[in-house]
Scaffold this active site. Sequence first.
Site, mmCIF file in Angstrom:
data_model
loop_
_atom_site.group_PDB
_atom_site.id
_atom_site.type_symbol
_atom_site.label_atom_id
_atom_site.label_comp_id
_atom_site.label_asym_id
_atom_site.label_seq_id
_atom_site.Cartn_x
_atom_site.Cartn_y
_atom_site.Cartn_z
ATOM 1 N N ASN A 70 0.840 -1.198 0.000
ATOM 2 C CA ASN A 70 0.000 0.000 0.000
ATOM 3 C C ASN A 70 0.881 1.256 0.000
ATOM 4 O O ASN A 70 2.115 1.176 -0.032
ATOM 5 C CB ASN A 70 -0.937 -0.043 1.211
ATOM 6 C CG ASN A 70 -2.282 0.581 0.923
ATOM 7 O OD1 ASN A 70 -2.375 1.615 0.288
ATOM 8 N ND2 ASN A 70 -3.342 -0.055 1.406
ATOM 9 N N HIS B 218 23.696 2.107 11.563
ATOM 10 C CA HIS B 218 24.921 2.833 11.864
ATOM 11 C C HIS B 218 25.440 2.382 13.227
ATOM 12 O O HIS B 218 24.661 1.964 14.092
ATOM 13 C CB HIS B 218 24.658 4.336 11.893
ATOM 14 C CG HIS B 218 24.091 4.870 10.614
ATOM 15 N ND1 HIS B 218 24.868 5.306 9.583
ATOM 16 C CD2 HIS B 218 22.800 5.002 10.201
ATOM 17 C CE1 HIS B 218 24.099 5.694 8.584
ATOM 18 N NE2 HIS B 218 22.836 5.529 8.932
ATOM 19 N N ALA C 24 -0.364 -3.305 13.447
ATOM 20 C CA ALA C 24 -0.042 -1.931 13.067
ATOM 21 C C ALA C 24 0.819 -1.245 14.123
ATOM 22 O O ALA C 24 0.625 -1.423 15.322
ATOM 23 C CB ALA C 24 -1.328 -1.142 12.849
ATOM 24 N N LYS D 168 13.496 -8.401 16.348
ATOM 25 C CA LYS D 168 14.072 -9.751 16.381
ATOM 26 C C LYS D 168 13.189 -10.681 15.564
ATOM 27 O O LYS D 168 12.072 -10.328 15.175
ATOM 28 C CB LYS D 168 14.185 -10.251 17.823
ATOM 29 C CG LYS D 168 12.848 -10.390 18.542
ATOM 30 C CD LYS D 168 13.033 -10.872 19.963
ATOM 31 C CE LYS D 168 11.688 -11.045 20.659
ATOM 32 N NZ LYS D 168 11.857 -11.515 22.054
ATOM 33 N N ARG E 157 6.294 -8.395 19.903
ATOM 34 C CA ARG E 157 6.349 -9.680 20.596
ATOM 35 C C ARG E 157 5.152 -10.522 20.166
ATOM 36 O O ARG E 157 4.120 -9.995 19.748
ATOM 37 C CB ARG E 157 6.347 -9.490 22.111
ATOM 38 C CG ARG E 157 5.066 -8.930 22.663
ATOM 39 C CD ARG E 157 5.167 -8.589 24.137
ATOM 40 N NE ARG E 157 3.865 -8.281 24.716
ATOM 41 C CZ ARG E 157 3.213 -7.148 24.535
ATOM 42 N NH1 ARG E 157 3.721 -6.196 23.785
ATOM 43 N NH2 ARG E 157 2.032 -6.968 25.111
#
Length: 202
Positions: free
Chosen positions: A83, A113, A158, A164, A178
């Site tokens: 989208n 960075h 959302a 991770k 999570r």
Amino acid sequence: MNQRDRMLAALPYKAWLDGLSEERMRAKEILFDHNNCRPSQVEERQRLLRLLLGKIGQNFNIEQPFRCDYGYNIEIGENFYANYGCLILDVAKVTIGNNVQFAPNVSILTAGHPLHPQSRNSGYEYGIPIQIGHNVWLGANVIVNPGVSIGENTVIGAGSVVTKAMPANVVAAGNPCRVLRSITDEDRKYYYKDRIFDVEDY
């Protein structure tokens, strides 16, 4: 090993050397043309994206505007939809499976960075690959950070920041993201929360 080779090897590199600035400019020029096509110019938009991206399936739709760094580091499977406002920083490989959907303003960020200011001010940066499995849905404003993998069939809620790896077949959300629960066969009869499908062809 030049700076482009270092970038693709996930090593520290300097982004303005060895032709990398020119490669990013090429991508920007193609993206300018894509993002300024009229909405009805579907075939031209798709032609430009095929020119830009490393690989993409036969059936896809990426809404305008779309932005990326290089394009050639992005590989996308069949039936992809992104989208409005999709951003992919592809200084490293981004691999996206089949039947993947991105809601508005999804950001896939392989780039980063160093944390220490002296190291960061040296100009070195890095990119770590991202992998997104088949049948994944990323909700609006999801951010996927460097090095993350997302398992097949998983839904990311959302506004989540994915820092991770996420397993297959789960609903996950939050900052940091999570796992909230597994997706099961029971979920098939619902189209939204507790609302049951009133059609038979789903």
